[in-house]
Design an enzyme around this catalytic site. Structure first.
Site, PDB file in Angstrom:
ATOM      1  N   THR A 197     -11.976  31.718  -2.578  1.00 30.21           N
ATOM      2  CA  THR A 197     -13.155  32.483  -2.989  1.00 30.21           C
ATOM      3  C   THR A 197     -13.558  33.524  -1.952  1.00 30.21           C
ATOM      4  OG1 THR A 197     -15.467  32.348  -3.698  1.00 30.21           O
ATOM      5  CG2 THR A 197     -14.760  30.699  -2.118  1.00 30.21           C
ATOM      6  N   ARG A 198     -14.188  34.600  -2.449  1.00 30.79           N
ATOM      7  CA  ARG A 198     -14.742  35.617  -1.547  1.00 30.79           C
ATOM      8  C   ARG A 198     -16.223  35.845  -1.882  1.00 30.79           C
ATOM      9  NH1 ARG A 198     -13.813  39.804  -5.660  1.00 30.79           N
ATOM     10  NH2 ARG A 198     -15.526  41.051  -4.815  1.00 30.79           N
ATOM     11  N   HIS A 202     -21.797  29.136  -6.763  1.00 35.44           N
ATOM     12  CA  HIS A 202     -22.964  28.646  -7.490  1.00 35.44           C
ATOM     13  C   HIS A 202     -22.534  27.419  -8.314  1.00 35.44           C
ATOM     14  CE1 HIS A 202     -25.028  32.146  -6.046  1.00 35.44           C
ATOM     15  NE2 HIS A 202     -24.082  32.928  -6.535  1.00 35.44           N
ATOM     16  N   HIS A 205     -19.121  27.397 -10.092  1.00 32.77           N
ATOM     17  CA  HIS A 205     -17.944  27.210  -9.226  1.00 32.77           C
ATOM     18  C   HIS A 205     -17.807  25.747  -8.807  1.00 32.77           C
ATOM     19  CE1 HIS A 205     -19.511  31.343  -8.541  1.00 32.77           C
ATOM     20  NE2 HIS A 205     -18.282  31.616  -8.898  1.00 32.77           N
ATOM     21  N   ARG A 291     -10.464  33.338 -13.843  1.00 34.28           N
ATOM     22  CA  ARG A 291     -10.470  34.607 -14.567  1.00 34.28           C
ATOM     23  C   ARG A 291     -10.430  35.753 -13.555  1.00 34.28           C
ATOM     24  NH1 ARG A 291     -13.794  38.369 -16.229  1.00 34.28           N
ATOM     25  NH2 ARG A 291     -13.581  39.148 -18.352  1.00 34.28           N
ATOM     26  N   VAL A 435     -37.147  64.416  18.861  1.00 35.18           N
ATOM     27  CA  VAL A 435     -35.757  64.005  19.079  1.00 35.18           C
ATOM     28  C   VAL A 435     -35.083  64.951  20.068  1.00 35.18           C
ATOM     29  CG1 VAL A 435     -33.496  63.822  17.981  1.00 35.18           C
ATOM     30  CG2 VAL A 435     -35.494  62.835  16.878  1.00 35.18           C
TER      31      VAL A 435
END
Ligand code: PPS
Length: 570
Positions: A197-198, A202, A205, A291, A435
């Protein structure tokens, strides 16, 4: 499919030198050409050295490279779908004779390995993209990487490991293939299903992996990628904390979490095959392919790069040859009536199902909305909320751009006071003049210096935004491309609101508060914006404000309303 070979009979390579050879190699490395590894190369090197890429013993030479592109095999016929190459600049390649040993170092200069250069060749990148990714479309992250980041010459050769790449994070979860195998052996795990998994995990899974392990009568290895994933993914620090939470939701002693320092290519079917071979090297017997495995999303015409089950089909066609069994899984959906998850293809037609897409999840996190318990575990959502706060708690930058005297600083000051009045936020004003007195005191007004000035402002604003503060920038910033760079730097970190203060030149000049326009007209100042130096109007700013007939108070008020409508203040 033709003749094939079993993948190296499971023999695990270990390319690290041992004992005195390590010190000898470090000494030798002082006098040989040295290459600083990119992040991707370092990931590949770690996987090569520790045997995760067995049977490879080094970066690929031209013969293996061509064979892999053409038919997903090494020259000796072993199945291997992914080119693993060391890309270097032409200049470096020219300095290296074939047969020479080179040093490979991480970004801090630490010697990780040496390599005998046996092959040096210029790849046809388009052919590589078409063969490996099935597309040359730059919407594919790996095609883009190949075109924009990979150098033009590939060096291949045998590696000699000196020191494993150092990781400061999650040391307790980082294991080499040999260590994972050892842990399996110690626990008596003979059948192990690996889950790649990447993304954060939840309930769907957890259900999917639990079912897979149960059906295969196997233990489970959660094996997430922490090397490089798809740009824009949830960072691995957050993900690993989520996985640690999910781990509590499996029966005790059934499931293991270990981190994989892989650099993904998002190559769909080829990548699935590659992932399976890697897991075989880690001692797993089964591998879950769901999938759209390792899918990169859609191409520039909105069409998916790969079909949702292409990866499963490719894996199936090599089933006889793979020493690891695929566990194919369909999409898991929540069936409300049954209060449980089921594979989509097992759900009777017409049944009410619930799903939350990744996009919808991100929207709910961004807006601080409820995320239901049927979708995820509250501990996981709490971890995600820590690093994905709702917009009103994220940092943002308001970037004013416009001619000198257009009203940028005055509106920025008014806006700052209004935001201070609302309270609760840290605000930094990066006004052009301020700046130039501090951050950019040595710079003049050439294009090069102006760009440098804006990029410095952008960098400071990006750091402020990243850390949840508010940066108000008010430089002239006359060049579109430079403003674009600043936007690209900041947008991934929080809010970015470009305000073009579009007061016409005549009005700015008639105000001439600092007397600079008069001097410019008289030729006393050269290269003055609007007079004899260009200003490129922004094409598509979030707001355009002309102060000819608008008070600073009203202008600042309009910006406050815009920020409210975008959700950054409330
Ligand atoms: S830039 O182009 O964005 O880097 O310019 P910036 O840093 O905003 O400029 C700050 C102020 O410098 C004064 N100034 C000039 N402006 C434009 N061109 C030239 N050649 C120049 N020389 C000095 C000018 O007052 C700018 O301030 P603002 O607040 O815009 O009036």
């Amino acid at each position: 499919m033709g003749a094939f070979k079993k993948p190296h009979g499971g023999e695990l390579k270990n390319l690290y030198l041992t004992g005195q050879a390590v010190e000898a190699e470090k000494t030798r490395a002082r006098d040989i050409p040295s290459w600083d590894l990119s992040m991707r190369q370092l990931c590949d090197l770690e996987m090569l050295l520790n045997g995760a890429f067995s049977p490879l013993e080094g970066f690929m030479g031209v013969a293996d490279y061509n064979a892999v592109l053409e038919n997903m095999r090494l020259v000796d016929g072993v199945l291997w779908p992914m080119p693993i190459t060391l890309d270097v600049t032409e200049k470096f390649a020219d300095s290296v004779e074939p047969g020479v040993r080179i040093a490979l170092r991480d970004h801090e200069g630490v010697l990780i390995a040496t390599m005998d250069v046996e092959s040096s060749f210029c790849p046809d990148k388009k052919a590589e993209a078409l063969a490996v990714f099935g597309s040359a479309d730059e919407a594919h992250p790996a095609v883009r990487y190949l075109n924009d980041q990979a150098n033009d010459v590939y060096l291949g050769g045998r590696l000699y490991g000196v020191e494993a790449p150092n990781h400061y994070d999650f040391k307790h979860l980082r294991d080499s293939p040999a260590q994972v195998r050892e842990r399996f052996a110690k626990l008596g795990w003979r059948r192990v299903v690996a889950f790649q998994t990447r993304n954060p995990m939840h309930r769907a899974h957890q259900e999917l992996t639990f079912r897979a392990a149960k059906e295969m009568e196997a233990n489970l290895l959660i094996h997430p990628v922490v090397g490089m994933t798809k740009p824009g993914d949830v960072d691995h620090f957050t993900r690993v904390r989520c996985y640690e939470q999910v781990l509590h939701h499996y029966p005790d002693q059934t499931t293991m979490l270990s981190l994989l320092p892989l650099a993904m290519r998002m190559a769909g079917p080829r990548e699935a095959l590659w992932h399976a071979l890697i897991r075989k090297n880690y001692g797993c017997t089964h591998f879950i392919v769901g999938r759209d495995h390792a899918g990169p999303g859609v191409d520039s015409n909105g069409k998916p790069f790969y079909g949702p089950y292409d990866a499963q089909e490719l894996m199936q066609s090599y089933a006889d040859e793979l020493d690891i069994t695929m566990v194919p899984f369909k999409n898991m959906v929540y069936v409300e009536d049954r209060a449980e998850y089921q594979p989509q293809d097992e759900v009777a037609e017409g049944t009410e199902i619930l799903q939350i897409s990744g996009t919808e999840l991100r929207r709910r996190l961004r807006e601080g909305l409820e995320i239901p318990e049927w979708f995820s575990f509250p501990e996981v959502i709490a971890e995600l909320r820590k690093t994905h706060p709702p917009r009103y708690r994220q940092g943002f930058t308001v970037f004013f751009t416009g001619l000198s005297g257009s009203g940028k600083s005055t509106i920025a000051n008014a806006l700052m006071v209004k935001l201070l009045e609302l309270g609760g936020r840290q605000i930094t004003l990066l006004d052009g003049d301020i700046v130039r007195k501090n951050l950019s005191s040595e710079l003049g007004f050439s294009k090069e210096h102006r760009d440098l000035n804006i990029l410095r402002i952008g960098y400071v604003a990006s750091e402020i935004t990243k850390n949840g503060g508010i940066a108000l920038c008010a430089p002239i910033a006359p060049y579109s491309a430079t403003r674009r760079l600043v936007r690209d730097l900041i947008e991934p970190l929080g809010g970015f609101l470009e305000v073009h203060v579009a007061t016409p030149l005549e009005v700015c000049e008639s105000r001439d508060r600092k007397g600079l326009y008069a001097k410019a007209r008289a030729g006393l100042i050269k290269g003055f914006t609007g007079i004899d130096d260009p200003y490129e109007d922004p094409d598509d700013p979030e707001m355009r404000i002309d102060t000819t007939n608008l008070t600073p108070d009203l202008a600042a008020h309009r910006i406050v309303i815009k920020l409210e409508s975008m959700g950054f203040i409330r």
